[in-house]
Scaffold this motif. Structure first.
Motif, short mmCIF file in Angstrom:
data_model
loop_
_atom_site.label_atom_id
_atom_site.label_comp_id
_atom_site.label_asym_id
_atom_site.label_seq_id
_atom_site.Cartn_x
_atom_site.Cartn_y
_atom_site.Cartn_z
N LEU A 212 0.61 -0.99 0.29
CA LEU A 212 0.15 0.24 -0.42
C LEU A 212 1.26 1.41 0.01
O LEU A 212 0.55 2.01 -0.56
CB LEU A 212 -0.64 0.20 1.27
CG LEU A 212 -1.95 -0.93 1.30
CD1 LEU A 212 -2.94 -1.21 2.53
CD2 LEU A 212 -3.37 -0.94 0.64
N ARG A 213 1.72 0.98 0.57
CA ARG A 213 2.70 2.46 0.90
C ARG A 213 4.16 2.81 -0.35
O ARG A 213 4.04 3.70 -0.13
CB ARG A 213 3.39 2.81 2.25
CG ARG A 213 4.52 1.97 2.51
CD ARG A 213 4.51 1.85 3.90
NE ARG A 213 6.17 1.24 4.18
CZ ARG A 213 5.90 0.50 5.90
NH1 ARG A 213 4.81 0.12 5.72
NH2 ARG A 213 7.43 0.10 5.58
N GLY A 214 4.06 1.63 -0.57
CA GLY A 214 4.65 1.89 -1.93
C GLY A 214 6.28 1.97 -1.35
O GLY A 214 6.74 1.52 -0.17
N ASP A 215 6.89 2.97 -2.01
CA ASP A 215 8.36 3.62 -1.71
C ASP A 215 8.57 4.06 -0.68
O ASP A 215 9.51 4.79 -0.30
CB ASP A 215 9.06 4.19 -2.69
CG ASP A 215 9.03 2.98 -3.84
OD1 ASP A 215 9.14 1.60 -3.28
OD2 ASP A 215 9.44 3.22 -5.38
N LEU A 216 7.24 5.10 -0.08
CA LEU A 216 7.50 6.21 0.48
C LEU A 216 7.36 5.35 2.76
O LEU A 216 7.22 3.82 2.66
CB LEU A 216 6.10 6.05 0.96
CG LEU A 216 5.76 7.23 -0.09
CD1 LEU A 216 4.21 7.80 -0.38
CD2 LEU A 216 7.06 8.03 -0.26
N GLY A 217 7.87 5.59 3.18
CA GLY A 217 8.40 5.13 4.45
C GLY A 217 6.39 5.50 4.69
O GLY A 217 5.95 5.97 5.10
N GLU A 218 5.88 4.62 6.53
CA GLU A 218 5.25 4.62 7.66
C GLU A 218 4.76 6.47 6.99
O GLU A 218 3.43 6.68 6.97
CB GLU A 218 4.90 3.84 8.29
CG GLU A 218 4.20 3.86 8.89
CD GLU A 218 3.88 2.72 9.99
OE1 GLU A 218 3.43 1.41 9.19
OE2 GLU A 218 4.14 2.91 10.55
N GLU A 219 5.65 6.78 8.41
CA GLU A 219 5.44 8.27 8.38
C GLU A 219 5.13 9.00 7.14
O GLU A 219 4.44 9.89 7.14
CB GLU A 219 6.68 9.21 9.53
CG GLU A 219 6.31 7.93 10.41
CD GLU A 219 7.35 9.07 12.07
OE1 GLU A 219 7.79 10.18 11.40
OE2 GLU A 219 7.82 8.08 12.37
N GLU A 220 6.30 8.70 6.19
CA GLU A 220 5.70 9.85 4.95
C GLU A 220 4.31 9.36 4.26
O GLU A 220 2.96 10.28 3.79
CB GLU A 220 6.63 10.07 3.95
CG GLU A 220 6.90 10.57 3.11
CD GLU A 220 7.76 10.72 1.58
OE1 GLU A 220 7.64 11.53 0.49
OE2 GLU A 220 8.57 9.98 1.85
N PHE A 221 3.70 8.86 3.76
CA PHE A 221 2.96 7.81 3.57
C PHE A 221 1.39 7.66 4.26
O PHE A 221 0.49 8.50 3.26
CB PHE A 221 2.79 6.36 3.65
CG PHE A 221 1.25 5.96 3.15
CD1 PHE A 221 1.60 5.78 1.54
CD2 PHE A 221 0.22 4.97 4.25
CE1 PHE A 221 0.17 4.85 0.93
CE2 PHE A 221 -0.86 4.73 3.05
CZ PHE A 221 -0.83 4.78 1.83
N LEU A 222 1.66 8.05 6.07
CA LEU A 222 0.55 9.11 6.61
C LEU A 222 0.13 10.46 6.35
O LEU A 222 -0.95 10.65 6.50
CB LEU A 222 0.73 8.31 8.14
CG LEU A 222 0.85 6.78 8.27
CD1 LEU A 222 0.73 6.45 9.88
CD2 LEU A 222 -0.40 6.45 8.54
#
Length: 188
Positions: A136-146
């Protein structure tokens, strides 16, 4: 919550057939709602009759035609009304917890075996949820995705599934160890 709301929420990400919806329920929605495939097909029929989803026939080469569904404006309105109602408290109905509750007066070996099996099932579900989070978040880290992700609802509900399965796994392992130690290591 009714099954209709879980189906509508699952259809928010696109157009799906009943078969695809069953697969989604098996992984992505299973952490908050269980439904057998037959229940899903019946619910899709009801939702379409109520105008909450729209279905269309897709002709496939070399395979039978399939019917795919999307949420309608009325379906979105239904979800909005559902989201505005107070949530009911979480209920735990689990026959394994009842067996543990009675563990002092029953043979512990079968309960311990079931706890170990449930721990393995929870570990497998946890792995699926963690893989889904990565997808779901792809290449993004969790904080950035959120902070920046386009749609975070499925991610957040999957996080809840991860936490729940992790807790179930850990509780089952600890409870099995405790019952085994109390039985003097005799139960296997």
């Amino acid at each position: 919550m009714a099954l209709r709301h879980a189906v509508l929420a699952a259809l928010l990400d696109g157009e799906y057939s009943g078969y695809q919806l069953a697969k989604i329920f098996n992984v992505g929605v299973a952490n908050f709602w269980y439904a057998a495939p037959q229940q899903l097909y019946l619910e899709l029929t009801k939702l379409e009759a109520d105008g909450l989803v729209a279905g269309r026939e897709v002709v496939q080469r070399g395979r039978p035609s399939k019917r795919v569904f999307t949420v309608t404006e009325a379906g979105l309105d239904e979800l909005a009304a559902f989201a505005a109602t107070p949530a009911k408290p979480l209920l735990l109905r689990d026959d394994l917890v009842v067996k543990v509750h009675a563990a002092d007066l029953v043979e512990p070996a079968p309960v311990i075996a079931q706890l170990r099996e449930r721990a393995e099932e929870a570990a497998a579900k946890l792995l699926l949820f963690e893989q889904t989070l990565l997808r779901l978040r792809g290449d993004l880290g969790e904080e950035e995705f959120l902070r920046t992700g386009e749609r975070i609802g499925p991610y957040l509900s999957c996080l809840a599934g991860c936490r729940l399965e992790r807790e179930i796994r850990d509780w089952c392992r600890q409870t099995a160890r405790t019952l085994e130690e109390r039985a003097g290591g005799k139960a296997r």
